[in-house]
Design a protein around this motif. Structure first.
Motif, PDB file in Angstrom:
ATOM      1  N   VAL A  46       0.851  -1.195   0.000  1.00 27.06           N
ATOM      2  CA  VAL A  46       0.000   0.000   0.000  1.00 27.06           C
ATOM      3  C   VAL A  46       0.885   1.242   0.000  1.00 27.06           C
ATOM      4  CG1 VAL A  46      -1.703   1.336   1.287  1.00 27.06           C
ATOM      5  CG2 VAL A  46      -1.936  -1.144   1.143  1.00 27.06           C
ATOM      6  N   ARG A  47       0.689   2.103  -1.000  1.00 33.38           N
ATOM      7  CA  ARG A  47       1.496   3.324  -1.108  1.00 33.38           C
ATOM      8  C   ARG A  47       0.746   4.568  -0.635  1.00 33.38           C
ATOM      9  NH1 ARG A  47       3.048   5.557  -5.262  1.00 33.38           N
ATOM     10  NH2 ARG A  47       1.520   4.753  -6.760  1.00 33.38           N
ATOM     11  N   PHE A  48      -0.594   4.484  -0.603  1.00 30.59           N
ATOM     12  CA  PHE A  48      -1.341   5.663  -0.179  1.00 30.59           C
ATOM     13  C   PHE A  48      -2.733   5.258   0.299  1.00 30.59           C
ATOM     14  CE2 PHE A  48      -2.374   4.942  -4.595  1.00 30.59           C
ATOM     15  CZ  PHE A  48      -3.738   5.163  -4.668  1.00 30.59           C
ATOM     16  N   LEU A  49      -3.311   6.117   1.118  1.00 34.88           N
ATOM     17  CA  LEU A  49      -4.704   5.968   1.549  1.00 34.88           C
ATOM     18  C   LEU A  49      -5.516   7.049   0.844  1.00 34.88           C
ATOM     19  CD1 LEU A  49      -6.288   5.129   4.883  1.00 34.88           C
ATOM     20  CD2 LEU A  49      -6.901   7.333   3.872  1.00 34.88           C
ATOM     21  N   ASP A  50      -6.582   6.635   0.191  1.00 39.84           N
ATOM     22  CA  ASP A  50      -7.446   7.517  -0.602  1.00 39.84           C
ATOM     23  C   ASP A  50      -8.727   7.767   0.189  1.00 39.84           C
ATOM     24  OD1 ASP A  50      -9.116   8.699  -2.475  1.00 39.84           O
ATOM     25  OD2 ASP A  50      -8.518   7.372  -4.105  1.00 39.84           O
ATOM     26  N   TRP A  51      -9.013   9.052   0.487  1.00 38.07           N
ATOM     27  CA  TRP A  51     -10.217   9.369   1.255  1.00 38.07           C
ATOM     28  C   TRP A  51     -11.486   9.255   0.411  1.00 38.07           C
ATOM     29  CZ3 TRP A  51      -9.762   9.036   6.193  1.00 38.07           C
ATOM     30  CH2 TRP A  51      -8.590   9.427   6.831  1.00 38.07           C
ATOM     31  N   MET A  52     -11.346   9.163  -0.907  1.00 39.37           N
ATOM     32  CA  MET A  52     -12.473   8.935  -1.819  1.00 39.37           C
ATOM     33  C   MET A  52     -13.587   9.976  -1.671  1.00 39.37           C
ATOM     34  SD  MET A  52     -12.644   4.739  -1.691  1.00 39.37           S
ATOM     35  CE  MET A  52     -13.731   4.603  -3.122  1.00 39.37           C
ATOM     36  N   THR A  53     -13.204  11.193  -1.363  1.00 42.10           N
ATOM     37  CA  THR A  53     -14.159  12.285  -1.255  1.00 42.10           C
ATOM     38  C   THR A  53     -13.464  13.586  -1.598  1.00 42.10           C
ATOM     39  OG1 THR A  53     -15.651  13.495   0.228  1.00 42.10           O
ATOM     40  CG2 THR A  53     -13.699  12.521   1.214  1.00 42.10           C
ATOM     41  N   GLY A  54     -14.201  14.520  -2.177  1.00 42.37           N
ATOM     42  CA  GLY A  54     -13.611  15.786  -2.567  1.00 42.37           C
ATOM     43  C   GLY A  54     -13.742  16.879  -1.527  1.00 42.37           C
ATOM     44  N   VAL A  55     -13.997  16.538  -0.267  1.00 45.38           N
ATOM     45  CA  VAL A  55     -14.175  17.557   0.765  1.00 45.38           C
ATOM     46  C   VAL A  55     -12.844  18.250   1.052  1.00 45.38           C
ATOM     47  CG1 VAL A  55     -16.064  16.276   1.823  1.00 45.38           C
ATOM     48  CG2 VAL A  55     -13.752  15.972   2.694  1.00 45.38           C
ATOM     49  N   ALA A  56     -12.926  19.384   1.730  1.00 49.02           N
ATOM     50  CA  ALA A  56     -11.725  20.157   2.042  1.00 49.02           C
ATOM     51  C   ALA A  56     -10.756  19.314   2.868  1.00 49.02           C
ATOM     52  CB  ALA A  56     -12.104  21.419   2.807  1.00 49.02           C
ATOM     53  N   PRO A  57      -9.479  19.267   2.496  1.00 48.04           N
ATOM     54  CA  PRO A  57      -8.493  18.442   3.210  1.00 48.04           C
ATOM     55  C   PRO A  57      -8.407  18.740   4.698  1.00 48.04           C
ATOM     56  CG  PRO A  57      -7.589  19.227   1.140  1.00 48.04           C
ATOM     57  CD  PRO A  57      -8.892  19.940   1.327  1.00 48.04           C
ATOM     58  N   GLU A  58      -8.631  20.000   5.083  1.00 53.48           N
ATOM     59  CA  GLU A  58      -8.488  20.349   6.499  1.00 53.48           C
ATOM     60  C   GLU A  58      -9.550  19.706   7.380  1.00 53.48           C
ATOM     61  OE1 GLU A  58     -10.441  23.919   4.383  1.00 53.48           O
ATOM     62  OE2 GLU A  58      -8.763  22.529   4.038  1.00 53.48           O
ATOM     63  N   THR A  59     -10.628  19.180   6.775  1.00 56.04           N
ATOM     64  CA  THR A  59     -11.658  18.508   7.572  1.00 56.04           C
ATOM     65  C   THR A  59     -11.325  17.025   7.780  1.00 56.04           C
ATOM     66  OG1 THR A  59     -13.025  17.864   5.668  1.00 56.04           O
ATOM     67  CG2 THR A  59     -13.389  20.060   6.601  1.00 56.04           C
ATOM     68  N   LEU A  60     -10.289  16.539   7.107  1.00 58.50           N
ATOM     69  CA  LEU A  60      -9.922  15.133   7.195  1.00 58.50           C
ATOM     70  C   LEU A  60      -8.865  14.906   8.274  1.00 58.50           C
ATOM     71  CD1 LEU A  60      -9.646  14.487   3.358  1.00 58.50           C
ATOM     72  CD2 LEU A  60     -11.542  13.808   4.850  1.00 58.50           C
TER      73      LEU A  60
END
Length: 236
Positions: A207-221
């Protein structure tokens, strides 16, 4: 589109477009990776490609611990959560399973937790309609039967407090869905479990990355240090 070659994708696009025309319906494929196979699928279908908001991701660190990817504020939230659990004497148990039988046993509890936030805020829930509920159940069951779904759970004193549905796709781990019970909001169970999922995923082989699969603002993640381009393929 993972695993599709360009010729196969173009052939698939033509088949999908032909099926849509035969039914007299639109062809709309959303949230696809912006890669050659996707472009070939669109060309094969005679469809247009539309850019969508990029999706935040977290890349596997080349060295160090995944916790270092978190902001100071997020690490503070996690410490406060663990301190409150200890002060209140609650037992926290995190579990992961990819077994379809385990999913079936969990589904009623996942559904209750899914509905919880919407009910608490007086919002309509996607599971309130027969079609919405059937689609939600079918997606989970089909992914599980294919061996692609992982269910992460956080139980507090034996009660489900949060869950995350994840999918492995090539060298990425996608967070398909996550919900928590508002009854346990004091302990930030969603954040606790998200970190457990992030930590596990970025330590997994391949695994090279984790994908949040949503276009929400990064600061909310929980965390994000890059993004992946996403497109939609649409044929009127």
């Amino acid at each position: 589109m993972a695993g599709e070659s360009v010729p196969e994708a173009a052939e698939l696009g033509g088949a999908r477009a032909g099926g849509a025309r035969a039914r007299g319906t639109r062809l709309e494929l959303e949230d696809l990776p912006d890669e050659p196979a996707t472009r070939a699928l669109a060309a094969g279908a005679g469809a247009a490609v539309h850019a969508l908001d990029p999706v935040p991701v977290v890349r596997r660190p080349t060295a160090g611990d995944p916790v270092e990817l978190l902001s100071h504020g997020t690490r503070k939230t996690l410490r406060k959560s663990r301190n409150r659990l200890a002060t209140d004497g609650l037992e926290a148990r995190v579990g992961f399973t990819s077994d379809p039988a385990d999913l079936e046993a969990l589904l009623p509890h996942l559904e209750t937790t899914y509905r919880d936030r919407d009910v608490a805020h007086g919002l309509p829930c996607a599971l309130d309609t027969p079609a919405g509920r059937a689609g939600w159940l079918a997606r989970a069951r089909e992914l599980s039967a294919a061996g692609a779904l992982e269910v992460a759970t956080l139980h507090l004193d034996g009660e489900l407090a949060a869950y995350v549905l994840g999918v492995r796709d090539g060298d990425g781990y996608g967070v398909l869905e996550g919900r928590f019970s508002t009854r346990f909001a004091r302990y930030a169970p969603g954040r606790l479990l998200e970190f457990g999922v992030l930590d596990r995923a970025l330590r997994a082989e391949g695994v090279r990355f984790l994908d949040w699969m949503t276009g929400v603002a990064p600061e909310t993640l929980l965390a994000a240090d890059a993004s992946r381009a996403r497109v939609a393929v649409r044929l009127p």
